[in-house]
Design a protein around this motif. Structure first.
Motif, PDB file in Angstrom:
ATOM      1  N   THR A 177       0.825  -1.205   0.000  1.00 31.69           N
ATOM      2  CA  THR A 177       0.000   0.000   0.000  1.00 31.69           C
ATOM      3  C   THR A 177       0.860   1.257   0.000  1.00 31.69           C
ATOM      4  N   HIS A 178       2.143   1.082   0.217  1.00 30.25           N
ATOM      5  CA  HIS A 178       3.090   2.205   0.168  1.00 30.25           C
ATOM      6  C   HIS A 178       4.487   1.653  -0.108  1.00 30.25           C
ATOM      7  N   THR A 179       5.454   2.523  -0.341  1.00 31.88           N
ATOM      8  CA  THR A 179       6.811   2.042  -0.590  1.00 31.88           C
ATOM      9  C   THR A 179       7.590   1.871   0.705  1.00 31.88           C
ATOM     10  N   SER A 180       6.965   2.157   1.850  1.00 30.74           N
ATOM     11  CA  SER A 180       7.679   2.065   3.126  1.00 30.74           C
ATOM     12  C   SER A 180       8.238   0.676   3.453  1.00 30.74           C
ATOM     13  N   PRO A 181       7.633  -0.448   2.977  1.00 29.98           N
ATOM     14  CA  PRO A 181       8.265  -1.746   3.246  1.00 29.98           C
ATOM     15  C   PRO A 181       9.719  -1.802   2.779  1.00 29.98           C
ATOM     16  N   PHE A 213      -0.458   0.305  -4.314  1.00 28.88           N
ATOM     17  CA  PHE A 213      -1.827  -0.092  -4.664  1.00 28.88           C
ATOM     18  C   PHE A 213      -2.774   0.127  -3.485  1.00 28.88           C
ATOM     19  N   ARG A 214      -3.891   0.797  -3.755  1.00 26.37           N
ATOM     20  CA  ARG A 214      -4.940   0.906  -2.749  1.00 26.37           C
ATOM     21  C   ARG A 214      -6.304   0.866  -3.437  1.00 26.37           C
ATOM     22  N   SER A 215      -7.260   0.308  -2.748  1.00 28.00           N
ATOM     23  CA  SER A 215      -8.590   0.169  -3.326  1.00 28.00           C
ATOM     24  C   SER A 215      -9.320   1.504  -3.224  1.00 28.00           C
ATOM     25  N   HIS A 229       2.026   5.738  -7.887  1.00 28.82           N
ATOM     26  CA  HIS A 229       3.469   5.626  -7.645  1.00 28.82           C
ATOM     27  C   HIS A 229       3.896   6.463  -6.447  1.00 28.82           C
ATOM     28  N   GLN A 230       4.798   5.919  -5.683  1.00 27.36           N
ATOM     29  CA  GLN A 230       5.374   6.675  -4.565  1.00 27.36           C
ATOM     30  C   GLN A 230       6.891   6.650  -4.664  1.00 27.36           C
ATOM     31  N   ILE A 231       7.496   7.573  -3.932  1.00 28.98           N
ATOM     32  CA  ILE A 231       8.943   7.517  -3.750  1.00 28.98           C
ATOM     33  C   ILE A 231       9.218   7.577  -2.272  1.00 28.98           C
ATOM     34  N   GLU A 232       9.882   6.551  -1.808  1.00 29.76           N
ATOM     35  CA  GLU A 232      10.266   6.501  -0.409  1.00 29.76           C
ATOM     36  C   GLU A 232      11.678   7.046  -0.307  1.00 29.76           C
ATOM     37  N   GLY A 233      11.994   7.686   0.819  1.00 27.84           N
ATOM     38  CA  GLY A 233      13.371   8.075   1.087  1.00 27.84           C
ATOM     39  C   GLY A 233      13.736   7.592   2.474  1.00 27.84           C
ATOM     40  N   PRO A 236       2.485   5.971  12.024  1.00 27.76           N
ATOM     41  CA  PRO A 236       2.956   5.048  13.067  1.00 27.76           C
ATOM     42  C   PRO A 236       4.466   4.808  12.991  1.00 27.76           C
ATOM     43  N   PHE A 237       5.047   4.967  11.775  1.00 23.94           N
ATOM     44  CA  PHE A 237       6.450   4.587  11.589  1.00 23.94           C
ATOM     45  C   PHE A 237       7.425   5.738  11.730  1.00 23.94           C
ATOM     46  N   THR A 238       6.937   6.943  12.024  1.00 23.90           N
ATOM     47  CA  THR A 238       7.859   8.058  12.263  1.00 23.90           C
ATOM     48  C   THR A 238       7.443   8.792  13.539  1.00 23.90           C
ATOM     49  N   LEU A 293       4.076  15.665   0.572  1.00 22.63           N
ATOM     50  CA  LEU A 293       4.703  14.445   1.090  1.00 22.63           C
ATOM     51  C   LEU A 293       4.496  14.275   2.588  1.00 22.63           C
ATOM     52  N   GLY A 294       4.734  13.047   3.047  1.00 20.10           N
ATOM     53  CA  GLY A 294       4.754  12.721   4.466  1.00 20.10           C
ATOM     54  C   GLY A 294       6.179  12.372   4.869  1.00 20.10           C
ATOM     55  N   SER A 295       6.526  12.720   6.116  1.00 18.11           N
ATOM     56  CA  SER A 295       7.916  12.477   6.509  1.00 18.11           C
ATOM     57  C   SER A 295       8.046  12.426   8.023  1.00 18.11           C
ATOM     58  N   GLY A 296       9.230  12.152   8.503  1.00 20.38           N
ATOM     59  CA  GLY A 296       9.476  12.190   9.938  1.00 20.38           C
ATOM     60  C   GLY A 296      10.753  11.463  10.299  1.00 20.38           C
ATOM     61  N   ALA A 321      12.788   9.560   7.276  1.00 18.05           N
ATOM     62  CA  ALA A 321      12.166   8.911   6.119  1.00 18.05           C
ATOM     63  C   ALA A 321      11.122   9.852   5.545  1.00 18.05           C
ATOM     64  N   PHE A 322      10.830   9.679   4.269  1.00 20.81           N
ATOM     65  CA  PHE A 322       9.743  10.450   3.672  1.00 20.81           C
ATOM     66  C   PHE A 322       9.095   9.621   2.578  1.00 20.81           C
ATOM     67  N   GLY A 323       7.868   9.979   2.249  1.00 15.63           N
ATOM     68  CA  GLY A 323       7.168   9.309   1.161  1.00 15.63           C
ATOM     69  C   GLY A 323       6.386  10.339   0.353  1.00 15.63           C
ATOM     70  N   MET A 324       6.587  10.315  -0.966  1.00 15.29           N
ATOM     71  CA  MET A 324       5.929  11.299  -1.838  1.00 15.29           C
ATOM     72  C   MET A 324       5.087  10.573  -2.858  1.00 15.29           C
TER      73      MET A 324
HETATM   74  N1  PHE Z   1       4.067   5.682   3.781  1.00 14.87           N
HETATM   75  C1  PHE Z   1       3.394   6.940   3.996  1.00 14.87           C
HETATM   76  C2  PHE Z   1       2.136   6.979   3.118  1.00 14.87           C
HETATM   77  O1  PHE Z   1       1.995   6.172   2.241  1.00 14.87           O
HETATM   78  C3  PHE Z   1       4.269   8.114   3.634  1.00 14.87           C
HETATM   79  C4  PHE Z   1       5.444   8.256   4.558  1.00 14.87           C
HETATM   80  C5  PHE Z   1       6.656   7.616   4.264  1.00 14.87           C
HETATM   81  C6  PHE Z   1       5.373   9.033   5.702  1.00 14.87           C
HETATM   82  C7  PHE Z   1       7.728   7.759   5.120  1.00 14.87           C
HETATM   83  C8  PHE Z   1       6.442   9.167   6.549  1.00 14.87           C
HETATM   84  C9  PHE Z   1       7.625   8.527   6.236  1.00 14.87           C
HETATM   85  O2  PHE Z   1       1.281   7.796   3.302  1.00 14.87           O
END
Ligand code: PHE
Length: 357
Positions: A172-176, A198-200, A211-215, A254-256, A285-288, A309-312
């Motif tokens: 559901t995100h690139t965070s894995p 992928f999300r419903s 598409h996402q980009i994880e950092g 939850p992860f940051t 983006l989301g980050s932390g 980490a961040f996700g865009m």
């Molecule tokens: N995984 C989060 C999302 O899909 C984005 C995110 C990634 C937030 C990394 C914080 C750190 O919404």
């Protein structure tokens, strides 16, 4: 006809051949089964042994001469035809690409490439993970245990349960990829992970596949200031403007911990979004700072290591940068749309050469 006359006429014929086909028919008429030389050979049968010795040797010598003459002529003809081809079949390598080149680069591919260039310049490498994930990498290891309410926000596509009752899912995100990278590499870690998610969910700003980009940065001294600086550098380079006003808003993932969402300054004059001016804000983006539980799940000691980490949303920032109004059109494969929003196939984005020019 004396042997000498015959020799002369055959040699003349060979010399006169204008191309390889003519030469070949000369060879057949001289040395072939029914050729001039074979006819002569037949006369040996009626000779006395002494005559035959002399005449046989002469005929063999002539055969040798003719064979050599043909080989030499053949080499000459081949060289000549190669020269003629080289002279006529010229390719001008300085010509520009043909204007009628079909096909274009999709904005998602273009922006993907631009982003890899920018983070690459900041010392990040590209990491990957599978689209089909298990519960551990997509949720549990990211500090979302089985009953965590945040799981419900993810509208997850699940596969049928396996024999042991567990279900695979579409990530559901690139965070894995954060977890996979920590388990595979030793700090310092600096990666980005662009990819499909992928999300419903489906409307004008959501598609079931996006598409996402994880950092991810992990080492022993990284702090929030590094996160803010890196994201500001990214935005300036990506939107190709010198000054981007950014707003870091407290949020929750939850992860940051702490978590921030980042908005950029923009204006909506005339229905067109312009980045870097005006009074509106757009979330990009989301980050932390990576949560200690996530660092632990990645097999590292949270007392020693920390990072951000961040996700865009890649499609989303592509829409912003290139003024594309509807997300769904990205994945409809409409040729008219692709011709309008696509990029030239031979333009490869680089920081030095310009990202989008
Ligand atoms: N995984 C989060 C999302 O899909 C984005 C995110 C990634 C937030 C990394 C914080 C750190 O919404």
């Amino acid at each position: 006809m004396s042997l000498q006359t015959l020799e002369q006429s055959l040699i003349d014929g060979i010399q006169a051949a204008a191309d390889e086909t003519e030469l070949e028919s000369m060879r057949v008429s001289a040395l072939g089964k029914k050729g001039a030389l074979s006819e002569r050979m037949k006369t040996l049968a009626d000779m006395t042994p002494d005559e035959r010795k002399v005449a046989g040797a002469e005929l063999n010598a002539l055969k040798e001469k003719l064979t050599q003459a043909i080989a030499a002529k053949k080499a000459g003809l081949q060289a000549k035809s190669l020269e003629a081809r080289l002279a006529t079949e010229k390719v001008d390598v300085t010509l520009p690409a043909r204007p009628e080149t079909q096909g274009s680069i999709h904005p998602v591919s273009q922006v993907w490439e631009e982003i890899v260039q920018i983070w690459g310049d900041l010392g990040f490498s590209v990491a990957e993970g599978p689209h089909i994930e298990n519960d551990f990498y997509n949720f549990t290891a990211l500090n979302m245990p089985a009953e965590h309410p945040a799981r419900q926000e993810h509208d997850t596509f699940y596969f049928h349960p396996k024999g042991d009752g567990t279900r695979m899912l579409l990530r559901t995100h690139t965070s894995p990829v954060q977890i996979r990278t920590m388990l595979e590499q030793k700090p310092p870690i600096r990666i980005i992970a662009p990819g499909r998610t992928f999300r419903s969910d489906s409307d004008q700003t959501h598609t079931p596949m996006f598409h996402q980009i994880e950092g991810l940065v992990i080492d022993e001294e990284t702090h929030l200031g590094h996160l803010k600086w890196a994201l500001a550098e990214f935005c300036k380079a990506f939107f190709e403007i010198d000054d981007v006003k950014m707003r870091f808003r407290a949020s929750h993932f939850p992860f940051t911990e702490p978590s921030m969402e980042v908005d950029i300054n923009c204006s909506w004059e005339g229905g067109q979004v312009k980045i870097g001016q005006g009074t509106s804000w757009l979330e990009i983006l989301g980050s932390g700072m990576v949560h200690p539980n996530v660092i632990k799940a990645g097999g590292l000691d949270p007392d020693r290591y920390q990072g951000f980490a961040f996700g865009m949303g890649l499609d989303r920032i592509a829409m912003l940068k290139y003024g594309i109004p509807d997300l769904r059109a990205f994945f409809e494969a409409d040729l008219r749309w692709l011709r309008h929003y696509g990029f030239r196939a031979l333009h490869i984005p680089t920081l030095a050469g310009g990202l989008s020019s």
